[in-house]
Design a protein around this motif. Structure first.
Motif, short mmCIF file in Angstrom:
data_model
loop_
_atom_site.label_atom_id
_atom_site.label_comp_id
_atom_site.label_asym_id
_atom_site.label_seq_id
_atom_site.Cartn_x
_atom_site.Cartn_y
_atom_site.Cartn_z
N GLY A 25 -7.56 -5.26 3.77
CA GLY A 25 -7.07 -6.54 3.28
C GLY A 25 -6.10 -6.46 2.12
N ALA A 26 -5.74 -5.25 1.72
CA ALA A 26 -4.70 -5.11 0.68
C ALA A 26 -3.34 -5.29 1.36
CB ALA A 26 -4.79 -3.74 0.04
N PRO A 27 -2.42 -6.00 0.73
CA PRO A 27 -1.11 -6.16 1.36
C PRO A 27 -0.45 -4.81 1.64
CG PRO A 27 -1.33 -7.65 -0.50
CD PRO A 27 -2.52 -6.73 -0.54
N PRO A 28 0.01 -4.57 2.88
CA PRO A 28 0.65 -3.30 3.20
C PRO A 28 1.95 -3.11 2.41
CG PRO A 28 -0.01 -4.46 5.19
CD PRO A 28 -0.18 -5.42 4.06
N LYS A 37 11.74 11.63 -0.14
CA LYS A 37 12.13 10.49 -1.00
C LYS A 37 11.49 9.20 -0.48
CE LYS A 37 16.63 11.10 -0.71
NZ LYS A 37 18.08 10.88 -0.84
N THR A 38 10.85 8.47 -1.38
CA THR A 38 10.22 7.19 -1.00
C THR A 38 10.55 6.14 -2.06
OG1 THR A 38 8.38 8.29 0.11
CG2 THR A 38 8.02 6.01 -0.55
N ILE A 39 11.04 5.00 -1.62
CA ILE A 39 11.28 3.89 -2.54
C ILE A 39 10.43 2.70 -2.10
CG2 ILE A 39 13.00 2.27 -3.47
CD1 ILE A 39 13.81 4.99 -4.26
N GLN A 40 9.63 2.21 -3.02
CA GLN A 40 8.81 1.03 -2.74
C GLN A 40 9.69 -0.22 -2.80
OE1 GLN A 40 5.34 1.23 -2.41
NE2 GLN A 40 5.03 -0.96 -2.21
N VAL A 41 9.61 -1.05 -1.77
CA VAL A 41 10.48 -2.23 -1.71
C VAL A 41 9.70 -3.53 -1.92
CG1 VAL A 41 12.06 -3.50 -0.22
CG2 VAL A 41 12.06 -1.01 -0.17
N GLY A 42 8.46 -3.54 -1.53
CA GLY A 42 7.67 -4.76 -1.68
C GLY A 42 6.40 -4.67 -0.86
N TRP A 43 5.81 -5.82 -0.60
CA TRP A 43 4.56 -5.86 0.15
C TRP A 43 4.64 -6.92 1.24
CZ3 TRP A 43 4.81 -4.59 -4.91
CH2 TRP A 43 4.16 -3.42 -5.30
N LEU A 44 4.06 -6.59 2.38
CA LEU A 44 3.95 -7.57 3.45
C LEU A 44 2.81 -8.54 3.10
CD1 LEU A 44 4.04 -6.86 7.22
CD2 LEU A 44 2.04 -8.01 6.32
N GLN A 45 3.02 -9.80 3.41
CA GLN A 45 1.96 -10.79 3.22
C GLN A 45 1.59 -11.39 4.58
OE1 GLN A 45 0.45 -11.26 0.34
NE2 GLN A 45 1.87 -10.04 -0.90
N GLU A 46 0.50 -12.13 4.61
CA GLU A 46 0.12 -12.85 5.83
C GLU A 46 0.01 -14.33 5.51
OE1 GLU A 46 -3.51 -11.37 7.53
OE2 GLU A 46 -2.52 -9.67 8.48
N THR A 47 0.25 -15.16 6.53
CA THR A 47 0.19 -16.61 6.30
C THR A 47 -1.19 -17.05 5.82
OG1 THR A 47 -0.29 -16.88 8.64
CG2 THR A 47 2.00 -17.21 7.98
N ASP A 48 -2.23 -16.32 6.21
CA ASP A 48 -3.58 -16.71 5.78
C ASP A 48 -4.10 -15.82 4.64
OD1 ASP A 48 -4.08 -14.33 7.01
OD2 ASP A 48 -5.42 -15.13 8.54
N ASN A 49 -3.18 -15.09 4.01
CA ASN A 49 -3.55 -14.28 2.84
C ASN A 49 -4.64 -13.26 3.15
OD1 ASN A 49 -3.05 -13.55 0.20
ND2 ASN A 49 -4.61 -14.91 -0.63
N PHE A 50 -4.62 -12.69 4.36
CA PHE A 50 -5.53 -11.59 4.77
C PHE A 50 -7.01 -12.01 4.73
CE2 PHE A 50 -1.78 -9.76 2.67
CZ PHE A 50 -1.28 -8.96 3.68
N ILE A 51 -7.26 -13.29 4.93
CA ILE A 51 -8.64 -13.78 4.73
C ILE A 51 -9.64 -13.17 5.71
CG2 ILE A 51 -8.39 -15.83 6.22
CD1 ILE A 51 -10.05 -17.33 4.06
N ALA A 100 2.46 -12.15 10.01
CA ALA A 100 3.05 -11.34 8.93
C ALA A 100 4.23 -12.08 8.30
CB ALA A 100 3.52 -10.00 9.49
N ILE A 101 4.34 -11.93 6.98
CA ILE A 101 5.48 -12.50 6.25
C ILE A 101 6.14 -11.36 5.47
CG2 ILE A 101 6.24 -14.18 4.52
CD1 ILE A 101 3.53 -15.62 4.92
N LEU A 102 7.42 -11.15 5.74
CA LEU A 102 8.16 -10.14 4.98
C LEU A 102 8.84 -10.81 3.80
CD1 LEU A 102 9.64 -8.20 8.02
CD2 LEU A 102 8.01 -7.31 6.37
#
Lengths: 138, 105
Positions: A25-28, A37-51, A100-102
Motif C-alpha cells: 500500500g505504499a505509493p510505487p 544511474k537512477t533518478i527518482q521522479v515521483g510516486w504513483l497514486q491511486e484514485t482510492d488512495n490504496f485503501i 492509477a494516477i501518474l
C-alpha cells in the motif's frame, strides 16, 4: 475479504497452506534508469488512495484471530515494472491498473531524462509487495 | 508493448522461497488473471487450478499456456464463491494442499 479467507480455509486440506500476496500500500516509486544511474521522479497514486491493501492486511489479521489460520512465514519483495517510454507506461496502466494516477508534472521530466540518458534508458515503477504463508487450522 | 513485469524475478524468488517443496501438491490459484504468475511455479506442482472472474484473462491464460500446462494446469473463469461451491459438490472429501491469493484479496 474475510469471507474470501473463510472460503479459502474451507477449500484447504487440514494442515494446508494459504499464501496471500498483496501490495503493502505504499505509493510505487517512479524512476528513470540507465544501468546504475537512477533518478527518482515521483510516486504513483491511486484514485482510492490504496485503501484496499491495508484492508487486505486487516482481513488476514482477522482470519488469524478467528483461529482459521496461524501465521507461518512472511516476506517482502519489490515488484518492478519496466517501460521503454512514458507513453508505454501510460498505455499499460490504462489497461492493467485502471485506478492509477501518474503525477501531472512527471511526463515532461521523465521524457527529458530518457532523452538525456539515451539508448537503453527506461522508466520503472517499484512497488513493495508482501507475502504471507498461513497454516490452516481445523 | 514495451513493458516488462518483474524481469528480475523478485516475485518468483519470494514465492518459491515461501512455497517450499511443491512436488505432489494440488494448488488453487485465486485471481490467476492471464496466468502470468502461474507459469512461475506450476512446473513444480502436481496439479494447479487457476480461477479468475475475468473470462478474457482466462482465455488469454489458456491461449498462451506452455505445452507442459496441458498435463497439470487448468484455468476456469469463475469467482471464488462459485468455484468453491462447485468444487465441494464434486469433491466433498478432497481439499487443496495450497491456496494462493494472487494479488486478489
Amino acid at each position: 475479504m474475510v469471507h474470501a479467507l473463510e472460503i479459502a480455509h474451507n477449500l484447504l486440506k487440514p494442515g494446508g497452506v494459504l499464501v496471500d500476496i498483496h501490495p503493502l500500500g505504499a505509493p510505487p516509486a517512479i524512476q528513470v534508469r540507465l544501468e546504475e544511474k537512477t533518478i527518482q521522479v515521483g510516486w504513483l497514486q491511486e484514485t482510492d488512495n490504496f485503501i484496499e491493501y491495508p484492508q487486505a492486511t486487516n482481513a488476514v489479521a482477522q482470519a488469524v484471530s478467528k483461529g482459521w489460520f496461524a501465521l507461518d512465514q512472511q516476506c517482502e519483495f519489490i515488484f518492478i515494472t519496466h517501460a521503454i517510454s512514458w507513453e508505454e507506461l501510460q498505455s499499460y496502466l490504462r489497461t492493467k491498473w485502471k485506478d492509477a494516477i501518474l503525477p501531472e508534472d512527471a511526463a515532461i521530466r521523465v521524457e527529458k531524462l530518457l532523452e538525456d540518458f539515451g539508448v537503453g534508458s527506461e522508466v520503472v515503477l517499484e512497488e513493495r509487495i508482501g507475502v504471507m504463508a498461513l497454516l490452516a487450522r481445523s | 508493448m514495451g513493458v516488462s513485469l518483474d524481469p528480475e524475478q523478485n516475485e518468483t524468488h519470494a514465492l518459491l522461497q515461501i512455497l517450499g517443496d511443491l512436488s505432489g501438491k494440488r494448488v488453487l490459484e485465486i485471481g490467476c488473471g492471464d496466468g502470468r504468475m502461474t507459469g512461475r511455479y506450476a512446473e513444480k506442482a502436481a496439479q494447479v487450478i487457476g480461477i479468475d472472474p475475468d473470462g478474457d484473462k482466462i482465455s488469454q491464460a489458456i491461449r498462451t499456456a506452455p505445452p507442459y500446462f496441458q498435463e497439470r494446469v487448468s484455468f476456469y473463469a469463475d469467482d471464488l464463491e462459485g468455484y468453491a461451491a462447485k468444487w465441494q459438490l464434486v469433491n466433498p472429501e478432497e481439499g487443496f494442499d495450497l491456496v494462493i491469493l494472487a494479488w486478489s484479496l
